[in-house]
Write an enzyme that holds these catalytic residues in place. Structure first.
Site, short mmCIF file in Angstrom:
data_model
loop_
_atom_site.label_atom_id
_atom_site.label_comp_id
_atom_site.label_asym_id
_atom_site.label_seq_id
_atom_site.Cartn_x
_atom_site.Cartn_y
_atom_site.Cartn_z
N ARG A 12 -79.71 121.55 81.16
CA ARG A 12 -79.09 121.69 80.17
C ARG A 12 -79.47 120.51 78.93
NH1 ARG A 12 -74.22 121.83 84.31
NH2 ARG A 12 -75.22 119.98 84.84
N GLY A 97 -83.17 109.65 80.18
CA GLY A 97 -81.76 109.89 79.76
C GLY A 97 -80.91 110.30 81.26
N ALA A 123 -81.68 105.05 78.52
CA ALA A 123 -80.47 105.21 77.70
C ALA A 123 -79.19 105.92 78.28
CB ALA A 123 -80.87 105.61 76.35
N ASN A 125 -76.90 106.77 76.79
CA ASN A 125 -76.35 107.55 76.04
C ASN A 125 -77.17 107.59 74.64
OD1 ASN A 125 -74.76 108.92 74.23
ND2 ASN A 125 -72.95 108.41 75.26
N HIS A 153 -65.76 113.98 80.90
CA HIS A 153 -66.88 114.88 80.96
C HIS A 153 -66.79 116.22 81.58
CE1 HIS A 153 -68.98 111.00 79.93
NE2 HIS A 153 -70.00 111.75 79.67
N LYS A 157 -71.07 117.15 85.94
CA LYS A 157 -71.55 115.86 85.79
C LYS A 157 -71.67 115.09 87.36
CE LYS A 157 -71.45 111.37 83.40
NZ LYS A 157 -72.75 111.35 83.51
P1 NAP Z 1 -79.08 119.90 84.78
O1 NAP Z 1 -78.50 120.81 83.97
O2 NAP Z 1 -78.71 119.92 86.16
O3 NAP Z 1 -80.61 119.63 84.54
C1 NAP Z 1 -81.40 118.74 85.59
C2 NAP Z 1 -82.70 119.77 85.56
O4 NAP Z 1 -83.52 118.97 86.43
C3 NAP Z 1 -82.52 121.05 86.56
O5 NAP Z 1 -83.16 122.17 85.97
C4 NAP Z 1 -83.10 120.58 87.84
O6 NAP Z 1 -83.41 121.96 88.65
C5 NAP Z 1 -84.12 119.70 87.53
N1 NAP Z 1 -84.65 118.79 88.51
C6 NAP Z 1 -84.01 118.34 89.56
N2 NAP Z 1 -84.64 117.50 90.34
C7 NAP Z 1 -85.73 117.68 89.71
C8 NAP Z 1 -87.11 117.21 90.09
N3 NAP Z 1 -87.25 116.26 91.47
N4 NAP Z 1 -88.28 117.33 89.32
C9 NAP Z 1 -88.08 118.00 88.44
N5 NAP Z 1 -87.05 118.61 88.07
C10 NAP Z 1 -85.98 118.50 88.58
O7 NAP Z 1 -78.33 118.64 84.41
P2 NAP Z 1 -78.34 117.90 82.74
O8 NAP Z 1 -76.74 117.92 82.52
O9 NAP Z 1 -79.40 118.42 81.93
O10 NAP Z 1 -78.17 116.45 83.07
C11 NAP Z 1 -79.19 115.63 83.62
C12 NAP Z 1 -79.17 114.07 83.70
O11 NAP Z 1 -78.97 113.66 82.39
C13 NAP Z 1 -77.94 113.52 84.28
O12 NAP Z 1 -78.17 112.41 85.03
C14 NAP Z 1 -76.97 113.57 83.25
O13 NAP Z 1 -75.96 112.60 83.57
C15 NAP Z 1 -77.76 112.72 82.24
N6 NAP Z 1 -77.45 112.89 80.68
C16 NAP Z 1 -77.60 111.87 79.88
C17 NAP Z 1 -77.37 111.85 78.60
C18 NAP Z 1 -77.70 110.67 77.64
O14 NAP Z 1 -77.39 110.70 76.60
N7 NAP Z 1 -78.26 109.76 78.38
C19 NAP Z 1 -76.50 112.93 78.20
C20 NAP Z 1 -76.41 114.02 79.04
C21 NAP Z 1 -76.55 114.03 80.31
P3 NAP Z 1 -82.39 122.22 89.84
O15 NAP Z 1 -81.35 122.81 88.84
O16 NAP Z 1 -83.34 123.61 90.50
O17 NAP Z 1 -82.03 121.14 90.67
#
Ligand code: NAP
Length: 263
Positions: A12, A97, A123, A125, A153, A157
Site C-alpha cells: 500500500r 517508514g 520516521a 510518521n 488506524h 495495521k
Molecule cells: P503492505 O501493504 O502489507 O506492504 C508491505 C509490502 O512489503 C507487501 O507487498 C509485502 O509483500 C512486502 N514485503 C514483506 N516482507 C518483505 C521482504 N522481506 N522483502 C520485500 N518485500 C516484503 O503494508 P503497508 O500498509 O504498506 O505498511 C508497510 C509498513 O509501513 C508497516 O510497518 C506500516 O505500519 C508502515 N507505515 C508507516 C507509515 C509512516 O508514515 N512511517 C505510514 C503508513 C504505514 P507480501 O504482501 O507478499 O508479504
C-alpha cells in the site's frame, strides 16, 4: 539525479512511493523489491501500466544490478531490522517508514551507519501535520501533564500502539516539568483503560475505514485541550518521504523522526 529503490514496492505505501518518485524532480526510480510480487512488471503491479522494470525478490538481487543512492523501505516489522542492516552494511542510505524497530535496534543500526558512512532516517510518521502535532503536544505537556492519546488506524495495521503514538508519548513525557495526577480508576474489564507509557495512557482503535489518525487530550482544571490529526489518504505521507530521500544524501548519521530533516 538521486537513484531510489523501493523495498515493499507492491504494498500500500510502497506503491504510492513508486508513483511519487516517478513524478518527483531530482529523483530517479531505479527499481522495486517485493517478496510477494517478485518477477512481475512493477508498473503493471502498481496500476500505471507496463514500465519494463521487473520487481526483484531480495535487496541482494536488486543490488547485483547496481547500487542505488537511497532505499525507501515500507515492508514489515518482521524483516525491517535485517533489511536495514543489509542496506547500511552496503554503505547505502536508507529512509525507513516500516514500524517495529526497537530503540536498541536503532542504536545498533546507527553504529553500522557510522562505520560505513551511510545515512538514514526512521520516521514513524511522514506526514508533516502529524510531526507538528507531536511537536506541539510536547510543548503543551510542560504545562498540562495529564494527557491521553487515542490513535485510530485500519484493521490491517500490524502493530499497536502506532509508532507515532509511542513517539508522541516519549516526547511528551520527556518535556514534562511536573508529574501527572494519579489515575485512580480500577478496571473491571482488563485493558479497558488502554496501555501506559510513563503515565500517559494510549488507546489503539483498529477499524476498517480509518487510514491514520491521532488525538491527544490534555486535561487541566475545568478545561480540556484536544488536538487531532487525520491522514485521510496515503498521499499525505509522500511529501515527507520525498524530502527524506533528498535530505538523507547530506544529513549525516542515522536519525529518528522526520523533524530531524525539517529546517
Ligand atoms: P503492505 O501493504 O502489507 O506492504 C508491505 C509490502 O512489503 C507487501 O507487498 C509485502 O509483500 C512486502 N514485503 C514483506 N516482507 C518483505 C521482504 N522481506 N522483502 C520485500 N518485500 C516484503 O503494508 P503497508 O500498509 O504498506 O505498511 C508497510 C509498513 O509501513 C508497516 O510497518 C506500516 O505500519 C508502515 N507505515 C508507516 C507509515 C509512516 O508514515 N512511517 C505510514 C503508513 C504505514 P507480501 O504482501 O507478499 O508479504
Amino acid at each position: 539525479m538521486i537513484r531510489v529503490l523501493v523495498n515493499g514496492a507492491a504494498g500500500r505505501m510502497g506503491s504510492e512511493v513508486v508513483r511519487s518518485v516517478l513524478a518527483e524532480d531530482g529523483l530517479e526510480l531505479c527499481g522495486g523489491v517485493d517478496i510477494g510480487a517478485a518477477g512481475k512488471d512493477l508498473g503493471e503491479v502498481i496500476g500505471i501500466g507496463h514500465n519494463g522494470m521487473t520487481i526483484d525478490k531480495t535487496l541482494k538481487d536488486a543490488f547485483a544490478k547496481g547500487k542505488p543512492d537511497v532505499i525507501v523501505d515500507f515492508t514489515s516489522p518482521k524483516v525491517i531490522y535485517e533489511n536495514a542492516k543489509y542496506v547500511l552494511e552496503n554503505g547505502v542510505n536508507i529512509v525507513i517508514g516500516t514500524t517495529g524497530l526497537t530503540a536498541k535496534q536503532r542504536e545498533e543500526l546507527a553504529g553500522i551507519a557510522e562505520k560505513t558512512g551511510a545515512n538514514g532516517l526512521v520516521a514513524p510518521n511522514f506526514s508533516l501535520g502529524a510531526v507538528l502535532l507531536m511537536k506541539v503536544s510536547a510543548e503543551i505537556s510542560k504545562y498540562m501533564p495529564n494527557a491521553e492519546i487515542i490513535e485510530l488506524h485500519h484493521n490491517h495495521k500490524y502493530d499497536a500502539p502506532s509508532g507515532t503514538a509511542k513517539l508522541t508519548a516519549e516526547k511528551m513525557a520527556a518535556a514534562r516539568t511536573m508529574e501527572p495526577e494519579a489515575d485512580e480508576t480500577k478496571e473491571s474489564l482488563p485493558g479497558v483503560r488502554g496501555g501506559k507509557y510513563e503515565g500517559i495512557t494510549i488507546h489503539s482503535v483498529r477499524l476498517p475505514g480509518y487510514v491514520a489518525h491521532q488525538e491527544v487530550l490534555f486535561g487541566g482544571y475545568g478545561e480540556i485541550l484536544t488536538l487531532r490529526h487525520d491522514s485521510l489518504d496515503r498521499k499525505s505521507f509522500m511529501p515527507g518521504v520525498m524530502l527524506a530521500c533528498k535530505k538523507c544524501m547530506t544529513v549525516k548519521g542515522f536519525v529518528y523522526g522526520l523533524e530531524n530533516y525539517l529546517e
